[in-house]
Design a protein around this motif. Sequence first.
Motif, PDB file in Angstrom:
ATOM      1  N   PHE A 128     -37.280   8.971 -19.907  1.00  0.00           N
ATOM      2  CA  PHE A 128     -35.921   9.014 -19.371  1.00  0.00           C
ATOM      3  C   PHE A 128     -35.764   7.802 -18.968  1.00  0.00           C
ATOM      4  O   PHE A 128     -36.153   7.149 -18.576  1.00  0.00           O
ATOM      5  CB  PHE A 128     -35.310  10.065 -18.507  1.00  0.00           C
ATOM      6  N   PHE A 129     -34.237   7.899 -19.777  1.00  0.00           N
ATOM      7  CA  PHE A 129     -33.672   5.993 -18.813  1.00  0.00           C
ATOM      8  C   PHE A 129     -33.515   6.299 -17.637  1.00  0.00           C
ATOM      9  O   PHE A 129     -32.867   7.518 -17.514  1.00  0.00           O
ATOM     10  CB  PHE A 129     -32.343   6.257 -19.817  1.00  0.00           C
ATOM     11  N   ARG A 130     -33.282   5.432 -16.862  1.00  0.00           N
ATOM     12  CA  ARG A 130     -32.709   5.587 -15.626  1.00  0.00           C
ATOM     13  C   ARG A 130     -31.637   4.897 -14.912  1.00  0.00           C
ATOM     14  O   ARG A 130     -30.742   4.560 -14.442  1.00  0.00           O
ATOM     15  CB  ARG A 130     -33.840   5.168 -14.752  1.00  0.00           C
ATOM     16  N   ASN A 131     -30.871   3.305 -16.380  1.00  0.00           N
ATOM     17  CA  ASN A 131     -29.819   2.434 -16.009  1.00  0.00           C
ATOM     18  C   ASN A 131     -29.850   1.894 -17.217  1.00  0.00           C
ATOM     19  O   ASN A 131     -30.916   1.263 -17.637  1.00  0.00           O
ATOM     20  CB  ASN A 131     -31.104   1.713 -14.958  1.00  0.00           C
ATOM     21  N   HIS A 132     -28.623   1.688 -16.996  1.00  0.00           N
ATOM     22  CA  HIS A 132     -28.756   0.081 -18.448  1.00  0.00           C
ATOM     23  C   HIS A 132     -27.188  -0.953 -18.192  1.00  0.00           C
ATOM     24  O   HIS A 132     -26.805  -0.735 -17.110  1.00  0.00           O
ATOM     25  CB  HIS A 132     -27.665   0.981 -19.429  1.00  0.00           C
ATOM     26  N   GLU A 133     -27.542  -1.929 -18.534  1.00  0.00           N
ATOM     27  CA  GLU A 133     -27.111  -3.756 -18.104  1.00  0.00           C
ATOM     28  C   GLU A 133     -26.205  -3.754 -19.385  1.00  0.00           C
ATOM     29  O   GLU A 133     -27.525  -3.803 -20.321  1.00  0.00           O
ATOM     30  CB  GLU A 133     -27.491  -3.895 -17.383  1.00  0.00           C
ATOM     31  N   ILE A 134     -25.597  -4.885 -19.557  1.00  0.00           N
ATOM     32  CA  ILE A 134     -25.000  -4.976 -20.472  1.00  0.00           C
ATOM     33  C   ILE A 134     -24.512  -6.843 -19.829  1.00  0.00           C
ATOM     34  O   ILE A 134     -24.434  -7.242 -18.748  1.00  0.00           O
ATOM     35  CB  ILE A 134     -23.945  -4.717 -21.432  1.00  0.00           C
ATOM     36  N   LYS A 135     -24.789  -7.948 -20.800  1.00  0.00           N
ATOM     37  CA  LYS A 135     -24.058  -9.205 -20.611  1.00  0.00           C
ATOM     38  C   LYS A 135     -23.873  -9.726 -21.982  1.00  0.00           C
ATOM     39  O   LYS A 135     -24.399  -9.363 -23.029  1.00  0.00           O
ATOM     40  CB  LYS A 135     -25.424  -9.822 -20.705  1.00  0.00           C
ATOM     41  N   ASP A 136     -22.476  -9.975 -21.928  1.00  0.00           N
ATOM     42  CA  ASP A 136     -21.789 -10.395 -23.115  1.00  0.00           C
ATOM     43  C   ASP A 136     -20.906 -11.070 -22.566  1.00  0.00           C
ATOM     44  O   ASP A 136     -19.612 -11.378 -20.849  1.00  0.00           O
ATOM     45  CB  ASP A 136     -21.283  -9.661 -23.694  1.00  0.00           C
ATOM     46  N   SER A 137     -21.115 -13.113 -23.231  1.00  0.00           N
ATOM     47  CA  SER A 137     -19.669 -13.215 -23.082  1.00  0.00           C
ATOM     48  C   SER A 137     -17.729 -12.857 -22.715  1.00  0.00           C
ATOM     49  O   SER A 137     -17.147 -13.848 -21.567  1.00  0.00           O
ATOM     50  CB  SER A 137     -19.569 -14.602 -24.341  1.00  0.00           C
ATOM     51  N   ARG A 138     -17.863 -12.114 -23.099  1.00  0.00           N
ATOM     52  CA  ARG A 138     -15.978 -11.176 -22.376  1.00  0.00           C
ATOM     53  C   ARG A 138     -16.205 -10.596 -21.048  1.00  0.00           C
ATOM     54  O   ARG A 138     -15.071 -10.304 -20.289  1.00  0.00           O
ATOM     55  CB  ARG A 138     -15.668  -9.972 -23.645  1.00  0.00           C
ATOM     56  N   PHE A 139     -17.401 -10.416 -20.904  1.00  0.00           N
ATOM     57  CA  PHE A 139     -17.438 -10.211 -18.822  1.00  0.00           C
ATOM     58  C   PHE A 139     -18.086 -10.603 -18.229  1.00  0.00           C
ATOM     59  O   PHE A 139     -19.112 -11.695 -18.052  1.00  0.00           O
ATOM     60  CB  PHE A 139     -18.300  -8.357 -19.553  1.00  0.00           C
ATOM     61  N   THR A 140     -16.934 -11.329 -17.352  1.00  0.00           N
ATOM     62  CA  THR A 140     -17.673 -12.725 -16.798  1.00  0.00           C
ATOM     63  C   THR A 140     -17.516 -11.984 -15.095  1.00  0.00           C
ATOM     64  O   THR A 140     -16.344 -11.598 -14.944  1.00  0.00           O
ATOM     65  CB  THR A 140     -16.922 -13.890 -16.973  1.00  0.00           C
ATOM     66  N   ILE A 141     -17.112 -13.496 -14.826  1.00  0.00           N
ATOM     67  CA  ILE A 141     -16.890 -13.651 -12.904  1.00  0.00           C
ATOM     68  C   ILE A 141     -15.932 -14.886 -12.853  1.00  0.00           C
ATOM     69  O   ILE A 141     -16.686 -15.590 -13.915  1.00  0.00           O
ATOM     70  CB  ILE A 141     -18.081 -13.318 -12.024  1.00  0.00           C
ATOM     71  N   ARG A 142     -14.905 -14.782 -12.677  1.00  0.00           N
ATOM     72  CA  ARG A 142     -13.827 -15.828 -13.007  1.00  0.00           C
ATOM     73  C   ARG A 142     -13.464 -16.143 -11.090  1.00  0.00           C
ATOM     74  O   ARG A 142     -13.357 -15.146 -10.146  1.00  0.00           O
ATOM     75  CB  ARG A 142     -12.655 -15.659 -13.632  1.00  0.00           C
ATOM     76  N   SER A 143     -13.201 -17.823 -11.154  1.00  0.00           N
ATOM     77  CA  SER A 143     -12.362 -18.252 -10.298  1.00  0.00           C
ATOM     78  C   SER A 143     -10.610 -17.284  -9.844  1.00  0.00           C
ATOM     79  O   SER A 143     -11.051 -16.978 -10.558  1.00  0.00           O
ATOM     80  CB  SER A 143     -12.608 -19.511  -9.425  1.00  0.00           C
TER      81      SER A 143
END
Length: 460
Positions: free
Chosen positions: A225-240
Motif C-alpha cells: 500500500f501507499f503510505r504518503n505522497h509529496e509533490i514538488k512544483d514551481s507553483r508551490f513555493t515558500i516566499r519571504s
Amino acid sequence: MAKRRLKVGDSILGMLVDGIDETPYVPATLTLTESGVRLDVSYIDVGSPNSSSGTRDWFDSRQVPTNLSLVSLDGDISLFGCESSGYRVNMVRGFGVGRITPEALVFNFRDGEHNDDLGVTELRSTIDGLGEWTGYTGVERTDSVNPSGRLDRVTIELAGVDGAEWDAGAARMKVRAEPHTDKLHIEDAIVLSSSFAQPQPVTEHLNEHRKVANLMSFIFGCPIFFRNHEIKDSRFTIRSLNGDIQDTPYVQLIHASTVKEYERPTPSQKQLLEPLLDITSVGPTGLQQWSDAYDTWGRFIHPASSALNRPGALIENIVVNTSMSFEAAGNLIGKKVGEELTYTKKGKPTTATYGYRCIAHTGLNFDALNVSQAGLARAISDNYNTIKHFDRGEFPDATETHVIGEISILISRVLALKIARPDIQLVGALERRLREIGEYLTRNRLSIRDDGTFSKPLGN
C-alpha cells in the motif's frame, strides 16, 4: 509551530477562500479521516447584508467551486476537485453546515491562477516494502571505541542516495533513499518518484506509481500500500515577506484514490523477507518493460493484484480473480505445446486451455504436486467454474479451493515477473512453496487426478 503534514485524525480550523475578489471568507474545519479529506463549512442561512449567501448557494445548488484554499494558523492548504457532499440547516436559528469533499489536497498555497487544474512536475511516494525490495539506505553509522575497547562514540550520517532510474512513457522514474530526522527519530525513507518535463495531472503520476506498487505485490505475494505522497512544483513555493521565493520544497499531497490505504495493515517482516526478485534483478530494463506492457496486460494484472491486495480475501474470490487473469494471459501468451489435451471434443480451446498456457509459460517444475500440467489446468478450471456457476450445485470443498488458490497465486506471481523479465528463470522459493503445497495435499490425503478432480489416494 505550523503543521507541515496531516495524519489521519488531524483537524485544522481556518478560513475558506474561493479565489473570487470581494467574496467574504467563511470559517471551515478540515479533517483527515480514514476515508479521506472532508471540509465542514459553517454559514448563515438567512439573507442579510453580512450573510454568507454565496456559501449557502454552493450547497443549495450543489455547485461548489472546484478549487478552494484554506488559510489557517497551521499553514495554507490548497484543495482541488471539490464537490458538495451534503448539508444540514437549522432553519429556526438561521445557520447551516455544509460538507465538501476534495479530490486532492496540497499542504501549501499555490501561486498563479486560482482556478487552474492541479498539475505538478514531480511526485514522490512512500510505499510498503520499498526498502526491503531495494536494499537502499541513506543512513551510515560509524562506531568509535576508546583504548580499552569500549564504545566511545556513535556517528550517524544521513545522505540522499540515488538508485534505479527508468523511463515510463514521458515520465522519468527513480527510487531514492531520502533519510530525514525530527531531531528525536531518524527515518531511513526510500521513495519512488516520477518527474515530467511539464506539469501533469496528479493522476498521471499516480498511475505510474501504481504500476510499481502492483509489481511489488506480485514480487512479495502480499498487500502493498501507499503510505504518503509529496509533490514538488514551481507553483508551490515558500516566499519571504517581500514576496521573494526562498524555496520550492516537497509538500504533502493527499489524493482520494490512495488515502484509504494509509491506515491499512502494514506487511509483516516475514512477508517482506523473501521477494521473488530484488530491484537489481528486475533492473531498469525490466521496470521499463513492465511499464510499457502494463496496459496491454491490464486484464491479467488487475484481477490478480486485486486478490493479492485484499487482506483476508475469501479463497473463492482468489480463485475467481486469478482465473480471470489466466484467461486474459492465456490469450496474450498464445498456443503452447501439448495444450490440445485440454480442448473440447470438437477441438476448441477451453478455460483449462488458458490455464495450461499460463502453467507452461511459468517454466516451473510442478512434479511436487504429482499431476500433469494438463491435469492441473483442468483442476483450476473445474474449481473456478464450480464456484462461478449456479448450476454446478454446492461450492467446492474448502480444502480443494485452498490448494487451487495457493497454486493460482503462485502462477500469477511468476507470470507477472515474466512480463518484466521474459528471460528470467525462477526457482528456489517458488519450487519450495510447491513442495509445501504437495505436502499439504498428502497431509489431507488428497491428490489431483489427470481429469482435474480431487481424490483420496487408494488405501486411505
